[in-house]
Design a protein around this motif. Structure first.
Motif, short mmCIF file in Angstrom:
data_model
loop_
_atom_site.label_atom_id
_atom_site.label_comp_id
_atom_site.label_asym_id
_atom_site.label_seq_id
_atom_site.Cartn_x
_atom_site.Cartn_y
_atom_site.Cartn_z
N SER B 149 43.79 -47.75 -7.42
CA SER B 149 43.06 -46.55 -7.82
C SER B 149 43.74 -45.31 -7.26
O SER B 149 43.75 -45.10 -6.05
N ARG B 150 44.31 -44.53 -8.17
CA ARG B 150 45.00 -43.31 -7.78
C ARG B 150 44.10 -42.36 -6.98
O ARG B 150 44.50 -41.89 -5.91
N PRO B 151 42.89 -42.05 -7.46
CA PRO B 151 42.04 -41.10 -6.72
C PRO B 151 41.73 -41.58 -5.31
O PRO B 151 41.84 -40.81 -4.34
N LEU B 152 41.39 -42.86 -5.18
CA LEU B 152 41.11 -43.40 -3.84
C LEU B 152 42.34 -43.28 -2.96
O LEU B 152 42.26 -42.93 -1.79
N GLN B 153 43.49 -43.57 -3.56
CA GLN B 153 44.73 -43.52 -2.79
C GLN B 153 45.00 -42.11 -2.29
O GLN B 153 45.40 -41.90 -1.15
N ARG B 154 44.75 -41.12 -3.18
CA ARG B 154 44.97 -39.73 -2.77
C ARG B 154 44.02 -39.35 -1.65
O ARG B 154 44.39 -38.64 -0.72
N ALA B 155 42.78 -39.82 -1.75
CA ALA B 155 41.78 -39.42 -0.77
C ALA B 155 42.01 -40.11 0.58
O ALA B 155 41.99 -39.49 1.63
N PHE B 156 42.26 -41.42 0.52
CA PHE B 156 42.31 -42.19 1.76
C PHE B 156 43.71 -42.28 2.36
O PHE B 156 43.85 -42.51 3.56
N GLY B 157 44.72 -42.12 1.52
CA GLY B 157 46.10 -42.30 1.97
C GLY B 157 46.43 -41.58 3.26
O GLY B 157 46.88 -42.20 4.24
N PRO B 158 46.18 -40.27 3.35
CA PRO B 158 46.52 -39.53 4.57
C PRO B 158 45.79 -40.06 5.79
O PRO B 158 46.37 -40.12 6.88
N PHE B 159 44.52 -40.48 5.61
CA PHE B 159 43.77 -41.00 6.75
C PHE B 159 44.37 -42.30 7.25
O PHE B 159 44.51 -42.52 8.45
N VAL B 160 44.71 -43.16 6.29
CA VAL B 160 45.29 -44.44 6.69
C VAL B 160 46.61 -44.21 7.43
O VAL B 160 46.87 -44.80 8.48
N SER B 161 47.44 -43.31 6.89
CA SER B 161 48.71 -43.02 7.56
C SER B 161 48.46 -42.41 8.93
O SER B 161 49.15 -42.73 9.90
N GLY B 162 47.46 -41.54 9.02
CA GLY B 162 47.13 -40.92 10.30
C GLY B 162 46.71 -41.96 11.32
O GLY B 162 47.16 -41.95 12.47
N LEU B 163 45.86 -42.89 10.88
CA LEU B 163 45.41 -43.95 11.79
C LEU B 163 46.58 -44.77 12.29
O LEU B 163 46.58 -45.28 13.40
N GLN B 164 47.60 -44.89 11.42
CA GLN B 164 48.76 -45.68 11.81
C GLN B 164 49.53 -44.98 12.93
O GLN B 164 50.13 -45.62 13.78
N VAL B 165 49.48 -43.65 12.92
CA VAL B 165 50.20 -42.89 13.95
C VAL B 165 49.40 -42.85 15.25
O VAL B 165 49.96 -42.89 16.34
N LEU B 166 48.09 -42.81 15.14
CA LEU B 166 47.23 -42.75 16.33
C LEU B 166 47.37 -44.03 17.14
O LEU B 166 47.15 -45.12 16.62
N PRO B 167 47.76 -43.95 18.40
CA PRO B 167 47.85 -45.17 19.21
C PRO B 167 46.45 -45.76 19.35
O PRO B 167 45.50 -45.05 19.67
N SER B 168 46.36 -47.07 19.12
CA SER B 168 45.02 -47.63 19.07
C SER B 168 44.37 -47.70 20.46
O SER B 168 43.16 -47.88 20.55
N VAL B 169 45.18 -47.51 21.52
CA VAL B 169 44.58 -47.45 22.87
C VAL B 169 43.53 -46.34 22.92
O VAL B 169 42.58 -46.42 23.70
N ALA B 170 43.74 -45.31 22.12
CA ALA B 170 42.82 -44.18 22.15
C ALA B 170 41.40 -44.62 21.83
O ALA B 170 40.44 -43.93 22.17
N TRP B 171 41.26 -45.77 21.17
CA TRP B 171 39.93 -46.26 20.80
C TRP B 171 39.26 -47.03 21.94
O TRP B 171 38.08 -47.32 21.85
N VAL B 172 40.03 -47.37 22.98
CA VAL B 172 39.46 -48.25 24.01
C VAL B 172 38.21 -47.65 24.66
O VAL B 172 37.18 -48.33 24.75
N PRO B 173 38.26 -46.38 25.11
CA PRO B 173 37.06 -45.85 25.76
C PRO B 173 35.83 -45.90 24.86
O PRO B 173 34.75 -46.36 25.28
N ALA B 174 36.01 -45.47 23.61
CA ALA B 174 34.88 -45.51 22.68
C ALA B 174 34.40 -46.93 22.50
O ALA B 174 33.18 -47.20 22.52
N ALA B 175 35.34 -47.86 22.36
CA ALA B 175 34.95 -49.26 22.13
C ALA B 175 34.18 -49.81 23.31
O ALA B 175 33.20 -50.55 23.15
N ILE B 176 34.60 -49.42 24.54
CA ILE B 176 33.88 -49.92 25.72
C ILE B 176 32.45 -49.39 25.72
O ILE B 176 31.49 -50.13 26.01
N ILE B 177 32.30 -48.10 25.34
CA ILE B 177 30.94 -47.53 25.32
C ILE B 177 30.09 -48.24 24.26
O ILE B 177 28.92 -48.56 24.47
#
Ligand code: ADP
Ligand code: MG
Lengths: 242, 326
Positions: B149-177
């Protein structure tokens, strides 16, 4: 008495809005059942576009196209075989999509590969085959569709002259054996004269029917026809310089 | 100017093709078969040409291929260890700051004897694999959806790429809470690390499918589902596999990050915990043991799982030079 297999009436095509250039304009063309017609024209004149219209891959902007109810088989310049499938499985894919039940597929695929003299290469993948062999697999796949009409878009243009000549012979044999209606696109006058019963010349920008020659009349001087068509084609091309 | 059209002449004149064939010859066609070529002769010609134009692919025996792939890194490893040992012997640095290979080896021995090493490897590997499989199960349908789906890809694509750049360690504090010190925390961090890679790999793989193959599929009469299952997905497999491979690397990294930060609670004893334990005891040899174990498992999975899969996939498609050298 002859039955018409393909009928184009006033077909025009533009890509995009009404201001975009007209690629094809007012094409009228009838192809009889069992006939071998070559569509000849310079590069970019709209041959592939016309073929895609007949194949149903695109819709015409104006005019109407009639093809047999079951549609048409198509063969492209690049063999466009699935690179992960063996030659046999490529042919079987066409059989499967045609609805042939599984038990019959293998034998039928082998028969078709035998028809294009590739029985020994059945288990090889496209990258292990030469260009000429790949095009023969593509031909077998197109035949597997079992449609009366076969559309061919410069299928031999990328091959060396020796291979191409053999494939001309092969195609002619297959045509005679299977009685297909063939619409064959080429920019090569010799190829057209060699293969066709009738040659249709397309002009460029927009593509219109610029001439028709029968090339199967008894006692026809092929060389002079080829010369005449070449001259006409050159005039067409030169007229675009202005 | 066009000659008159004769509409109804048909098949019986086909033999005239033979005259034409002689006359219309291009230069190179003088080499071509005579027009009267019998069918058997044509076959022989064709078979001969096929032979000339294809080279039989010669495949190396597997052991030589394996030797060529495995030997160089092993030799390098031995050399590095020798240099390290020589340095320890010659320079005599403080063993608590710069342990030598033999000290680390002794540490491996003691961690093995107490069972801590096996426990840590077992725990981490199990979690890494389970987490990766969950990530694949989530990422694959999302990737398919975005790819189709082109529209979905346009909408979500940047977020998915952004998440890929964000080190997932950053989620640890939130996950612990959210999840406390539990397996859920670890899995959450793994998913945030691995799913975007898998999604991106699949989307990229689908985008790289040659349009010609789709057209062929349509010409052959495939409907949407058949086109996806029989043409697009198999064609996208190399990209998908690359995404999975990267997804595994991210899973493993995220898991280690989570295990080092979040210890205790119901989180079991994994390699991250082993590492952290070494740090608390200021036992550098133990720290090295954990690092080497993490590295070793990462390399092992890559070499034992993904590399052979990738090689097989690419070889089938002729994308590898014969012999399988990479
Ligand atoms: N999908 C398309 N969108 C826009 N223009 C196109 C498209 N396909 C073809 N054309 C244009 O139509 C013209 C004819 O192209 P084509 O049919 O491929 O020519 P040929 O096959 O005779 O070489 C060209 O000018 C080309 O740029
Ligand atoms: Mg074209």
């Amino acid at each position: 008495m002859t039955v018409t297999a393909i009928r184009l009436a006033g077909v025009g095509k533009r890509f995009g809005g009404p201001r975009s250039p007209l690629v094809l304009d007012g094409i009228d063309l009838d192809v009889a059942e069992g006939e071998f017609v070559c569509l000849l024209g310079a590069s970019g004149c709209g041959k592939s576009t016309l073929l895609n219209l007949v194949a149903g891959l695109e819709a015409p902007t104006t005019g109407s196209i009639e093809v047999p109810g079951d549609g048409a088989a198509v063969m492209f310049q690049e063999s466009a075989l699935m690179p992960w499938l063996t030659a046999r499985r490529n042919v079987e894919l066409a059989l499967r999509l045609r609805g042939v039940p599984r038990p019959g597929r293998r034998g039928e695929a082998e028969r078709l590969l035998e028809l294009v003299n590739l029985a020994d290469a059945a288990e090889q993948r496209p990258h292990e085959l030469s260009g000429g062999m790949r095009q023969r697999v593509a031909l077998a796949r197109a035949l597997a569709q079992d449609r009366t009409v076969l559309l061919m878009d410069e299928p031999f243009a990328a091959l060396d002259a020796i291979t191409r000549d053999l494939l001309h012979e092969e195609l002619e044999r297959v045509w005679r054996e299977t009685g297909r209606t063939i619409l064959f696109v080429t920019h090569n006058v010799h190829e057209a004269v060699r293969l066709a019963q009738r040659i249709v010349l397309l002009s460029s920008r927009p593509g219109r029917v610029a001439g028709e020659w029968r090339t199967d009349a008894p006692g026809l001087d092929a060389q002079s026809v080829a010369r005449e068509i070449t001259e006409r084609l050159r005039k067409e091309i030169a007229s675009n310089a202005a | 100017m066009p000659p008159e059209l004769v509409r109804d002449v048909l098949a019986e004149e086909r033999r005239i093709a033979e005259e034409r064939r002689i006359a219309a010859g291009e230069a190179a066609e003088s080499l071509a078969p005579r027009p009267s070529t019998a069918s058997g002769e044509l076959r022989a010609l064709e078979a001969g040409l096929d032979r000339l134009q294809t080279a039989p692919a010669e495949r190396e025996p597997w052991w030589r291929r394996a030797a060529r792939g495995i030997l160089p890194p092993i030799i390098l490893l031995v050399v590095l260890l020798a240099v390290w040992q020589a340095y320890t012997v010659i320079a005599q640095p403080r063993p608590d700051l710069y342990p030598g290979p033999l000290d680390v080896l002794a540490s491996v021995g003691s961690a093995w004897d107490t069972g801590r090493l096996q426990l840590a490897v077992g725990t981490s590997l199990e979690r890494g694999i389970v987490g990766f499989l969950i990530a694949a199960a989530i990422g694959t349908p999302i990737g398919l959806l975005l790819a189709e789906s082109r529209p979905l890809q346009r909408a979500f694509g940047p977020f998915v790429s952004g998440l890929q750049v964000l080190p997932s360690v950053a989620w640890v504090p939130a996950a612990i809470i959210w999840f406390g010190l539990s397996d859920a925390t670890v899995y959450f961090v793994i998913l945030m690390g691995a799913v975007p890679s898998i999604v991106n790999g699949l989307v990229a793989g689908v985008r790289q499918v040659p349009p010609q193959l789709r057209r062929v599929g349509r010409v052959l009469g495939a409907n949407r589902a058949e086109l996806a299952a029989l043409v697009v997905l198999p064609a996208a497999l190399p990209g998908y596999l690359a995404g999975l491979k990267q997804g595994w690397a991210f899973s493993w990294r995220s898991l280690m990050a989570a295990e080092i930060i979040a210890t205790g609670g119901s989180i079991g004893f994994g390699l991250g915990a082993l590492l952290d334990q070494g740090r608390q005891l200021a036992d550098l040899s133990a720290v090295f043991v954990a690092i080497l174990a993490i590295l070793f498992i990462g390399i092992l999975v890559e070499l034992a799982v993904f590399a052979p899969l990738e090689r097989a996939l690419l070889r089938r498609r002729g994308l590898l030079p014969a012999g399988g050298a990479r």
